[in-house]
Scaffold this motif. Structure first.
Motif, PDB file in Angstrom:
ATOM      1  N   SER A 218     -19.589   0.445  11.092  1.00  0.00           N
ATOM      2  CA  SER A 218     -18.970  -0.384   9.946  1.00  0.00           C
ATOM      3  C   SER A 218     -18.020   1.439   9.753  1.00  0.00           C
ATOM      4  CB  SER A 218     -19.830  -0.982   8.891  1.00  0.00           C
ATOM      5  OG  SER A 218     -18.973  -0.841   7.886  1.00  0.00           O
ATOM      6  N   PHE A 219     -19.007   2.118   9.463  1.00  0.00           N
ATOM      7  CA  PHE A 219     -18.272   3.658   9.681  1.00  0.00           C
ATOM      8  C   PHE A 219     -18.062   4.750  10.147  1.00  0.00           C
ATOM      9  CE2 PHE A 219     -19.076   8.071   7.533  1.00  0.00           C
ATOM     10  CZ  PHE A 219     -18.744   7.749   6.757  1.00  0.00           C
TER      11      PHE A 219
ATOM     12  N   PRO B 274     -22.300  -8.838   5.656  1.00  0.00           N
ATOM     13  CA  PRO B 274     -23.142 -10.256   5.752  1.00  0.00           C
ATOM     14  C   PRO B 274     -21.613 -10.748   6.860  1.00  0.00           C
ATOM     15  CG  PRO B 274     -23.871  -9.430   3.857  1.00  0.00           C
ATOM     16  CD  PRO B 274     -22.784  -8.427   3.468  1.00  0.00           C
ATOM     17  N   VAL B 275     -22.432 -11.582   7.650  1.00  0.00           N
ATOM     18  CA  VAL B 275     -21.459 -12.063   8.901  1.00  0.00           C
ATOM     19  C   VAL B 275     -21.234 -13.284   7.950  1.00  0.00           C
ATOM     20  CG1 VAL B 275     -21.537 -13.198  11.021  1.00  0.00           C
ATOM     21  CG2 VAL B 275     -22.386 -11.452  10.703  1.00  0.00           C
ATOM     22  N   LYS B 276     -21.456 -14.061   7.008  1.00  0.00           N
ATOM     23  CA  LYS B 276     -21.417 -15.033   7.000  1.00  0.00           C
ATOM     24  C   LYS B 276     -19.745 -15.154   5.442  1.00  0.00           C
ATOM     25  CE  LYS B 276     -24.726 -14.976   2.813  1.00  0.00           C
ATOM     26  NZ  LYS B 276     -26.311 -15.084   2.808  1.00  0.00           N
ATOM     27  N   GLU B 277     -19.735 -14.093   4.771  1.00  0.00           N
ATOM     28  CA  GLU B 277     -18.864 -13.440   4.233  1.00  0.00           C
ATOM     29  C   GLU B 277     -17.189 -12.731   4.729  1.00  0.00           C
ATOM     30  OE1 GLU B 277     -20.145 -10.397   0.858  1.00  0.00           O
ATOM     31  OE2 GLU B 277     -21.998 -11.472   0.885  1.00  0.00           O
ATOM     32  N   ARG B 278     -17.153 -12.386   5.568  1.00  0.00           N
ATOM     33  CA  ARG B 278     -16.097 -12.023   6.567  1.00  0.00           C
ATOM     34  C   ARG B 278     -14.795 -12.733   6.581  1.00  0.00           C
ATOM     35  NH1 ARG B 278     -19.619  -8.629  11.422  1.00  0.00           N
ATOM     36  NH2 ARG B 278     -20.670  -8.041   9.913  1.00  0.00           N
ATOM     37  N   LEU B 279     -13.837 -12.780   6.857  1.00  0.00           N
ATOM     38  CA  LEU B 279     -12.784 -13.270   6.588  1.00  0.00           C
ATOM     39  C   LEU B 279     -12.554 -12.683   7.768  1.00  0.00           C
ATOM     40  CD1 LEU B 279     -12.324 -13.520   2.853  1.00  0.00           C
ATOM     41  CD2 LEU B 279     -13.325 -14.723   3.731  1.00  0.00           C
ATOM     42  N   ALA B 280     -12.825 -11.881   8.947  1.00  0.00           N
ATOM     43  CA  ALA B 280     -11.448 -11.733   9.887  1.00  0.00           C
ATOM     44  C   ALA B 280     -12.982 -10.723  10.941  1.00  0.00           C
ATOM     45  CB  ALA B 280     -10.965 -10.299   9.494  1.00  0.00           C
ATOM     46  N   PRO B 281     -12.120 -11.811  12.194  1.00  0.00           N
ATOM     47  CA  PRO B 281     -13.180 -11.162  13.165  1.00  0.00           C
ATOM     48  C   PRO B 281     -13.863  -9.227  13.455  1.00  0.00           C
ATOM     49  CG  PRO B 281     -11.007 -11.754  14.118  1.00  0.00           C
ATOM     50  CD  PRO B 281     -11.739 -12.071  12.511  1.00  0.00           C
TER      51      PRO B 281
ATOM     52  N   ARG C 211     -13.659  -8.663   3.887  1.00  0.00           N
ATOM     53  CA  ARG C 211     -14.783  -7.966   4.049  1.00  0.00           C
ATOM     54  C   ARG C 211     -15.450  -7.738   5.317  1.00  0.00           C
ATOM     55  NH1 ARG C 211     -14.149 -11.497  -0.012  1.00  0.00           N
ATOM     56  NH2 ARG C 211     -15.367 -11.466  -2.201  1.00  0.00           N
ATOM     57  N   ALA C 212     -14.576  -6.517   5.097  1.00  0.00           N
ATOM     58  CA  ALA C 212     -15.174  -6.460   7.409  1.00  0.00           C
ATOM     59  C   ALA C 212     -15.339  -5.646   7.156  1.00  0.00           C
ATOM     60  CB  ALA C 212     -13.641  -6.242   8.300  1.00  0.00           C
ATOM     61  N   HIS C 213     -15.316  -4.594   6.001  1.00  0.00           N
ATOM     62  CA  HIS C 213     -15.892  -2.992   5.941  1.00  0.00           C
ATOM     63  C   HIS C 213     -16.567  -3.345   4.302  1.00  0.00           C
ATOM     64  CE1 HIS C 213     -14.681  -0.888   9.259  1.00  0.00           C
ATOM     65  NE2 HIS C 213     -14.229  -1.856   9.780  1.00  0.00           N
ATOM     66  N   TRP C 214     -17.534  -2.372   3.704  1.00  0.00           N
ATOM     67  CA  TRP C 214     -17.707  -1.406   2.865  1.00  0.00           C
ATOM     68  C   TRP C 214     -16.706  -1.127   1.783  1.00  0.00           C
ATOM     69  CZ3 TRP C 214     -21.871  -4.232   0.660  1.00  0.00           C
ATOM     70  CH2 TRP C 214     -22.660  -5.046   1.848  1.00  0.00           C
TER      71      TRP C 214
ATOM     72  N   THR D 222     -21.270  -3.219  -4.657  1.00  0.00           N
ATOM     73  CA  THR D 222     -21.106  -4.546  -4.099  1.00  0.00           C
ATOM     74  C   THR D 222     -20.189  -5.193  -3.907  1.00  0.00           C
ATOM     75  OG1 THR D 222     -21.339  -5.144  -6.003  1.00  0.00           O
ATOM     76  CG2 THR D 222     -24.091  -4.417  -5.112  1.00  0.00           C
ATOM     77  N   TRP D 223     -20.209  -6.243  -3.279  1.00  0.00           N
ATOM     78  CA  TRP D 223     -18.379  -6.766  -3.289  1.00  0.00           C
ATOM     79  C   TRP D 223     -18.161  -7.178  -4.957  1.00  0.00           C
ATOM     80  CZ3 TRP D 223     -16.792  -6.307   0.377  1.00  0.00           C
ATOM     81  CH2 TRP D 223     -18.074  -6.278   1.534  1.00  0.00           C
ATOM     82  N   GLU D 224     -19.498  -7.464  -5.902  1.00  0.00           N
ATOM     83  CA  GLU D 224     -18.675  -7.474  -7.409  1.00  0.00           C
ATOM     84  C   GLU D 224     -18.267  -6.243  -8.048  1.00  0.00           C
ATOM     85  OE1 GLU D 224     -21.483 -10.174  -5.632  1.00  0.00           O
ATOM     86  OE2 GLU D 224     -22.537  -8.079  -6.125  1.00  0.00           O
TER      87      GLU D 224
END
Length: 188
Positions: free
Chosen positions: A118-119, A106-113, A156-159, A33-35
């Motif tokens: 994703s994989f 999630p789109v709302k967390e992404r900081l880049a287009p 946050r463009a990728h896991w 997860t992001w955390e």
């Protein structure tokens, strides 16, 4: 022990098997997860500048310039081989990406287009292949690739497993290319 230069067949096989296992695992959902991430606090503008080092325009342009420069060693007939390797790996990565079809964070967390599945990470794969083809110093290429991979997760463009998959895919492609380029045993 440096696996890719001295043992390309082992590197290709290990990377391909690891990538296959990871591809099956990520189809079931995100791993981590992001955390879970510990990323240096750098502004998104700096992360975007770093991520550009793995973008198609930067990597293809740099490899194309290398191809048009006079060769220092090897055969002139192989001048376009690095560009062909990059393009072939990019095409194969796209096919794998469509087959796995893993959703991005999630789109709302992404900081880049972003676009597409994703994989594995295109930026990580492209950076690893391009910078290893361009630089004689593999540590520098690894540092650039690591920075690009970290930037994709920070933006946050990728896991995290997407960039690992990109690294494994790029390593498998480079090792396979090294196997194909090496002289055949028993021929003169």
């Amino acid at each position: 022990m440096r696996s890719t230069p001295s043992h390309p067949a082992r590197a290709a096989l290990a990377s391909a098997l690891s990538l296959g296992i990871l591809a099956v695992a990520v189809r079931k959902g995100p791993l981590g997860t992001w955390e879970d991430r510990r990323i240096p606090p750098i502004t998104p503008r700096v992360w975007r500048a770093i991520t550009a080092l793995g973008s198609r325009p930067v990597c293809y342009a740099a490899v194309a310039i290398r191809c048009v420069l006079p060769p220092t060693t090897g055969q002139p007939s192989r001048r376009l081989a690095p560009l062909a390797l990059l393009a072939g790996a990019d095409g194969a990565r796209t096919l794998l990406c469509r087959a796995v079809d893993r959703p991005r964070p999630p789109v709302k967390e992404r900081l880049a287009p972003t676009h597409g599945a994703s994989f594995p990470s295109r930026h990580t794969t492209t950076a690893l292949i391009a910078w290893n083809l361009l630089l004689r110093n593999h540590r520098t290429a690894a540092a650039i690739t690591s920075s690009v991979a970290l930037s994709r997760v920070a933006l946050r463009a990728h896991w995290p497993t997407d960039v690992l998959g990109g690294w494994l895919f790029g390593t498998a492609c480079l090792a396979a290319a090294q196997i194909m380029q090496s002289p055949k045993r028993g021929t003169r």
